[in-house]
Motif scaffolding. Structure first.
Motif, PDB file in Angstrom:
ATOM      1  N   GLY A  26      14.157  84.442  -3.035  1.00 23.12           N
ATOM      2  CA  GLY A  26      12.864  84.362  -2.131  1.00 23.12           C
ATOM      3  C   GLY A  26      11.778  84.572  -2.740  1.00 23.12           C
ATOM      4  N   ARG A  27      10.628  83.830  -2.492  1.00 16.38           N
ATOM      5  CA  ARG A  27       9.194  84.184  -3.266  1.00 16.38           C
ATOM      6  C   ARG A  27       8.211  83.965  -2.163  1.00 16.38           C
ATOM      7  NH1 ARG A  27       8.345  78.210  -6.225  1.00 16.38           N
ATOM      8  NH2 ARG A  27       9.308  76.770  -4.313  1.00 16.38           N
ATOM      9  N   SER A  28       8.599  84.626  -0.812  1.00 20.34           N
ATOM     10  CA  SER A  28       7.328  84.729   0.050  1.00 20.34           C
ATOM     11  C   SER A  28       6.267  85.766  -0.336  1.00 20.34           C
ATOM     12  CB  SER A  28       8.043  85.255   1.221  1.00 20.34           C
ATOM     13  OG  SER A  28       8.216  86.483   1.466  1.00 20.34           O
ATOM     14  N   ASN A  29       5.246  85.567  -0.049  1.00 20.34           N
ATOM     15  CA  ASN A  29       3.931  86.596  -0.154  1.00 20.34           C
ATOM     16  C   ASN A  29       4.234  87.792   0.157  1.00 20.34           C
ATOM     17  OD1 ASN A  29       2.586  84.298  -1.494  1.00 20.34           O
ATOM     18  ND2 ASN A  29       1.278  83.868   0.232  1.00 20.34           N
ATOM     19  N   CYS A  41      14.328  83.732  -7.500  1.00 17.00           N
ATOM     20  CA  CYS A  41      14.753  82.486  -7.171  1.00 17.00           C
ATOM     21  C   CYS A  41      14.193  81.847  -5.925  1.00 17.00           C
ATOM     22  CB  CYS A  41      16.444  82.485  -6.808  1.00 17.00           C
ATOM     23  SG  CYS A  41      17.171  83.115  -8.340  1.00 17.00           S
ATOM     24  N   HIS A  42      14.132  80.605  -5.805  1.00 20.94           N
ATOM     25  CA  HIS A  42      13.610  80.058  -4.476  1.00 20.94           C
ATOM     26  C   HIS A  42      14.333  78.694  -4.113  1.00 20.94           C
ATOM     27  CE1 HIS A  42      11.734  77.608  -7.563  1.00 20.94           C
ATOM     28  NE2 HIS A  42      11.341  78.757  -8.236  1.00 20.94           N
ATOM     29  N   SER A  43      13.821  78.071  -3.209  1.00 25.49           N
ATOM     30  CA  SER A  43      14.533  76.802  -2.887  1.00 25.49           C
ATOM     31  C   SER A  43      14.863  75.833  -3.831  1.00 25.49           C
ATOM     32  CB  SER A  43      13.922  76.341  -1.491  1.00 25.49           C
ATOM     33  OG  SER A  43      12.491  76.127  -1.928  1.00 25.49           O
ATOM     34  N   GLY A  90      15.966  84.343   4.336  1.00 23.12           N
ATOM     35  CA  GLY A  90      15.862  83.835   5.568  1.00 23.12           C
ATOM     36  C   GLY A  90      16.911  83.071   6.172  1.00 23.12           C
ATOM     37  N   LYS A  91      18.050  83.160   5.749  1.00 17.80           N
ATOM     38  CA  LYS A  91      19.260  82.370   6.222  1.00 17.80           C
ATOM     39  C   LYS A  91      20.508  83.276   6.496  1.00 17.80           C
ATOM     40  CE  LYS A  91      18.206  77.798   4.390  1.00 17.80           C
ATOM     41  NZ  LYS A  91      17.003  77.656   3.517  1.00 17.80           N
ATOM     42  N   PRO A  92      20.977  83.234   7.718  1.00 20.90           N
ATOM     43  CA  PRO A  92      21.891  84.098   7.869  1.00 20.90           C
ATOM     44  C   PRO A  92      23.344  83.928   7.131  1.00 20.90           C
ATOM     45  CG  PRO A  92      21.574  82.880   9.739  1.00 20.90           C
ATOM     46  CD  PRO A  92      20.531  82.627   8.983  1.00 20.90           C
ATOM     47  N   MET A 134      12.980 100.810   6.991  1.00 16.17           N
ATOM     48  CA  MET A 134      12.038 101.205   5.869  1.00 16.17           C
ATOM     49  C   MET A 134      10.575 100.811   5.926  1.00 16.17           C
ATOM     50  SD  MET A 134      13.754 103.274   4.130  1.00 16.17           S
ATOM     51  CE  MET A 134      12.621 103.665   2.784  1.00 16.17           C
ATOM     52  N   THR A 135      10.699  99.722   6.632  1.00 15.30           N
ATOM     53  CA  THR A 135       9.145  98.857   6.634  1.00 15.30           C
ATOM     54  C   THR A 135       8.262  99.513   7.378  1.00 15.30           C
ATOM     55  OG1 THR A 135      10.499  96.644   6.511  1.00 15.30           O
ATOM     56  CG2 THR A 135       8.141  96.868   7.677  1.00 15.30           C
ATOM     57  N   ILE A 136       8.779 100.318   8.574  1.00 15.35           N
ATOM     58  CA  ILE A 136       7.676 101.036   9.228  1.00 15.35           C
ATOM     59  C   ILE A 136       7.526 102.465   8.722  1.00 15.35           C
ATOM     60  CG2 ILE A 136       7.594 102.280  11.745  1.00 15.35           C
ATOM     61  CD1 ILE A 136       8.340 100.160  13.022  1.00 15.35           C
TER      62      ILE A 136
HETATM   63  P1  NAD Z   1      10.280  83.106   3.924  1.00 11.67           P
HETATM   64  O1  NAD Z   1      10.701  82.199   4.882  1.00 11.67           O
HETATM   65  O2  NAD Z   1       8.725  83.296   3.959  1.00 11.67           O
HETATM   66  O3  NAD Z   1      10.834  83.057   2.614  1.00 11.67           O
HETATM   67  C1  NAD Z   1      12.248  82.639   2.324  1.00 11.67           C
HETATM   68  C2  NAD Z   1      12.091  82.262   0.830  1.00 11.67           C
HETATM   69  O4  NAD Z   1      13.596  81.953   0.422  1.00 11.67           O
HETATM   70  C3  NAD Z   1      11.242  81.318   0.189  1.00 11.67           C
HETATM   71  O5  NAD Z   1      10.501  81.655  -0.858  1.00 11.67           O
HETATM   72  C4  NAD Z   1      12.136  80.074  -0.141  1.00 11.67           C
HETATM   73  O6  NAD Z   1      11.564  79.543  -1.382  1.00 11.67           O
HETATM   74  C5  NAD Z   1      13.837  80.696  -0.416  1.00 11.67           C
HETATM   75  N1  NAD Z   1      14.795  79.899  -0.107  1.00 11.67           N
HETATM   76  C6  NAD Z   1      14.911  79.328   1.217  1.00 11.67           C
HETATM   77  N2  NAD Z   1      15.939  78.652   1.104  1.00 11.67           N
HETATM   78  C7  NAD Z   1      16.565  78.620   0.063  1.00 11.67           C
HETATM   79  C8  NAD Z   1      17.844  78.159  -0.901  1.00 11.67           C
HETATM   80  N3  NAD Z   1      18.608  77.579  -0.011  1.00 11.67           N
HETATM   81  N4  NAD Z   1      18.061  78.780  -2.060  1.00 11.67           N
HETATM   82  C9  NAD Z   1      17.085  79.598  -2.611  1.00 11.67           C
HETATM   83  N5  NAD Z   1      16.002  80.225  -2.121  1.00 11.67           N
HETATM   84  C10 NAD Z   1      15.647  79.678  -0.939  1.00 11.67           C
HETATM   85  O7  NAD Z   1      10.872  84.540   4.456  1.00 11.67           O
HETATM   86  P2  NAD Z   1      10.543  86.188   4.236  1.00 11.67           P
HETATM   87  O8  NAD Z   1       9.336  86.375   5.329  1.00 11.67           O
HETATM   88  O9  NAD Z   1      10.365  86.363   2.810  1.00 11.67           O
HETATM   89  O10 NAD Z   1      11.643  86.765   4.994  1.00 11.67           O
HETATM   90  C11 NAD Z   1      13.115  86.578   4.332  1.00 11.67           C
HETATM   91  C12 NAD Z   1      14.000  87.358   5.453  1.00 11.67           C
HETATM   92  O11 NAD Z   1      13.390  89.009   5.652  1.00 11.67           O
HETATM   93  C13 NAD Z   1      13.940  86.900   6.935  1.00 11.67           C
HETATM   94  O12 NAD Z   1      15.315  86.917   7.252  1.00 11.67           O
HETATM   95  C14 NAD Z   1      13.145  87.868   7.493  1.00 11.67           C
HETATM   96  O13 NAD Z   1      13.430  87.731   8.701  1.00 11.67           O
HETATM   97  C15 NAD Z   1      13.500  89.007   6.725  1.00 11.67           C
HETATM   98  N6  NAD Z   1      12.514  90.010   6.762  1.00 11.67           N
HETATM   99  C16 NAD Z   1      12.804  91.428   7.038  1.00 11.67           C
HETATM  100  C17 NAD Z   1      11.850  92.230   7.083  1.00 11.67           C
HETATM  101  C18 NAD Z   1      12.242  93.735   7.190  1.00 11.67           C
HETATM  102  O14 NAD Z   1      11.418  94.481   7.800  1.00 11.67           O
HETATM  103  N7  NAD Z   1      13.664  94.086   7.161  1.00 11.67           N
HETATM  104  C19 NAD Z   1      10.536  91.958   6.827  1.00 11.67           C
HETATM  105  C20 NAD Z   1      10.094  90.735   6.558  1.00 11.67           C
HETATM  106  C21 NAD Z   1      11.190  89.794   6.419  1.00 11.67           C
END
Ligand code: NAD
Length: 278
Positions: free
Chosen positions: A164-167, A187-189, A209-211, A264-266
Motif C-alpha cells: 500500500g502506498r497511500s499518503n 508494494c502497490h497495485s 484496503g481489501k479484506p 493506536m490511531t486515536i
Molecule cells: P488506499 O485505498 O488509499 O490505498 C490502498 C493501497 O493499496 C494503494 O496504494 C494501492 O496501490 C494498494 N493496492 C491496492 N490493490 C492492490 C493489490 N492488488 N496489490 C498490491 N497493492 C494494492 O487505502 P488506505 O487509506 O491506505 O487504507 C488501507 C486500509 O487501512 C483500509 O482497509 C483502511 O480502512 C485501513 N485504515 C485503517 C486505519 C486505522 O486506524 N486502523 C487508518 C487508515 C486506514
C-alpha cells in the motif's frame, strides 16, 4: 506460538501516560484544545469523531466540535480553518475526512497551519518526515511504530515490506520504518510478483484496503505481520486485510482486527495534540 500484539492494551498505556502528562501541564496552567471539524453526517465519520471526543475527555484535552452541514462551501470551510489557525487557545485542528465531493481535500489540508496539523497530513509535515525533521506524523503509521517498539520488536536492519502506498498510511509508514533503520520495500497495485516480494519480509505491513487479501502464500515463516486494514465482512464482523486464521500458524507475531492497529490511531492523535501544546 505467535505473539498477538495487543493494540488495545498498548493504546491504553499510551493514553494513561498522556493523561498523567496533561494533568501535570494543567497544574502548570497549560490547557490543550483540539478543534474537530466535521462536514455532513457520514455515519462512519460521526463514530470516529465521537471516539476522538471520548479520548480527549479521558486524557483531559478540551475538544471543540464544529459540525457543519453537507452543503457548506469550500470557501466557508477554508475561513473556519483560517479562524482556528489564528485562535491562540486552539492547539490542534482536525478536519474529519472524507469531505463531501464538492470540496477539494488538498486545499483544506493545505490551509491547516502546520503548527496545528495534528493529523500530520499537511505537505510541510510530510516533507519534514521525509527529511528527518521535526513535525507531526500521520497517526496510523506512528501507531504501528509504537506497537512494534512496545512489543520489543526491533526494526533495525530488518527487511520490511509495506503493501500500500497511500499518503496517509503506506508512504509515511515507509518513511518511519526507514527512520528506524529498516530496509524498506513498498508494494502497490502495479507491483509484479507481489507474493514473492511480500515473502521477503521480516516485518510485513499490510494497508491495501481489501479484506482477507493476504494469506499464508504472502508470508515468510516466522514473519511479523501488521494488519492496518479495517472492514466489515459479510457477517457484519470486523476483519482486516490479512486472513488472520490462515497466517496465524506461521507468523511469529501478528496484530488482530479489531484490537490491533485501530486503537493506536486515536492514541497517537492524542499524543500529537499534547505535542502541539508544548
Ligand atoms: P488506499 O485505498 O488509499 O490505498 C490502498 C493501497 O493499496 C494503494 O496504494 C494501492 O496501490 C494498494 N493496492 C491496492 N490493490 C492492490 C493489490 N492488488 N496489490 C498490491 N497493492 C494494492 O487505502 P488506505 O487509506 O491506505 O487504507 C488501507 C486500509 O487501512 C483500509 O482497509 C483502511 O480502512 C485501513 N485504515 C485503517 C486505519 C486505522 O486506524 N486502523 C487508518 C487508515 C486506514
Amino acid at each position: 506460538m505467535a505473539l498477538i500484539i495487543d493494540g488495545k492494551k498498548i493504546s491504553s498505556e499510551i493514553k494513561d501516560e498522556l493523561k498523567a502528562k496533561v494533568s501535570m501541564l494543567t497544574r502548570k496552567g497549560t490547557r490543550i484544545t483540539l478543534a474537530v471539524v466535521q462536514v455532513g453526517n457520514d455515519p462512519a465519520s460521526s463514530v470516529y469523531v465521537g471516539n476522538k471526543k471520548k479520548a480527549c475527555e479521558y486524557i483531559g484535552i478540551e475538544s471543540q466540535a464544529y459540525e457543519l452541514p453537507e452543503e457548506t462551501t469550500e470557501e466557508e470551510l477554508v475561513s473556519l480553518v483560517e479562524k482556528l489557525n489564528n485562535e491562540e487557545s486552539v492547539n490542534g485542528i482536525l478536519v474529519q475526512l472524507p469531505l463531501p465531493a464538492h470540496m477539494n481535500e488538498d486545499i483544506i489540508i493545505n490551509t491547516i497551519s502546520p503548527a496545528k496539523d495534528v493529523d500530520g497530513f499537511h505537505p510541510q509535515s510530510v516533507g519534514a518526515l521525509s527529511i528527518g525533521q521535526k513535525g507531526f506524523v500521520s497517526c496510523t503509521p506512528a501507531g504501528v511504530i509504537q506497537l512494534l517498539k512496545r512489543s520489543n520488536i526491533s526494526m533495525e536492519g530488518k527487511e520490511c515490506v509495506i503493501i500500500g502506498r497511500s499518503n496517509i498510511v503506506g508512504k509515511p509508514m515507509a518513511l518511519l520504518m526507514l527512520r528506524e533503520n529498516a530496509t524498506v520495500t513498498i508494494c502497490h497495485s502495479r507491483t509484479k510478483n507481489l507474493k514473492e516480494v511480500a515473502k521477503r519480509a521480516d516485518i510485513l505491513i499490510v494497508a491495501i484496503g481489501k479484506p482477507y487479501f493476504v494469506t499464508k502464500d504472502y508470508v515468510k515463516e516466522g514473519a511479523i505481520v501488521i494488519d492496518v486494514g479495517i472492514h466489515r465482512n459479510e457477517n457484519g464482523k470486523l476483519c482486516g486485510d490479512v486472513d488472520y486464521d490462515d497466517v496465524l500458524g506461521i507468523v511469529s507475531a501478528i496484530t488482530p482486527v479489531p484490537g490491533g492497529v485501530g486503537p493506536m490511531t486515536i492514541a497517537m492523535l492524542m499524543s500529537n495534540c499534547v505535542d502541539a501544546a508544548l
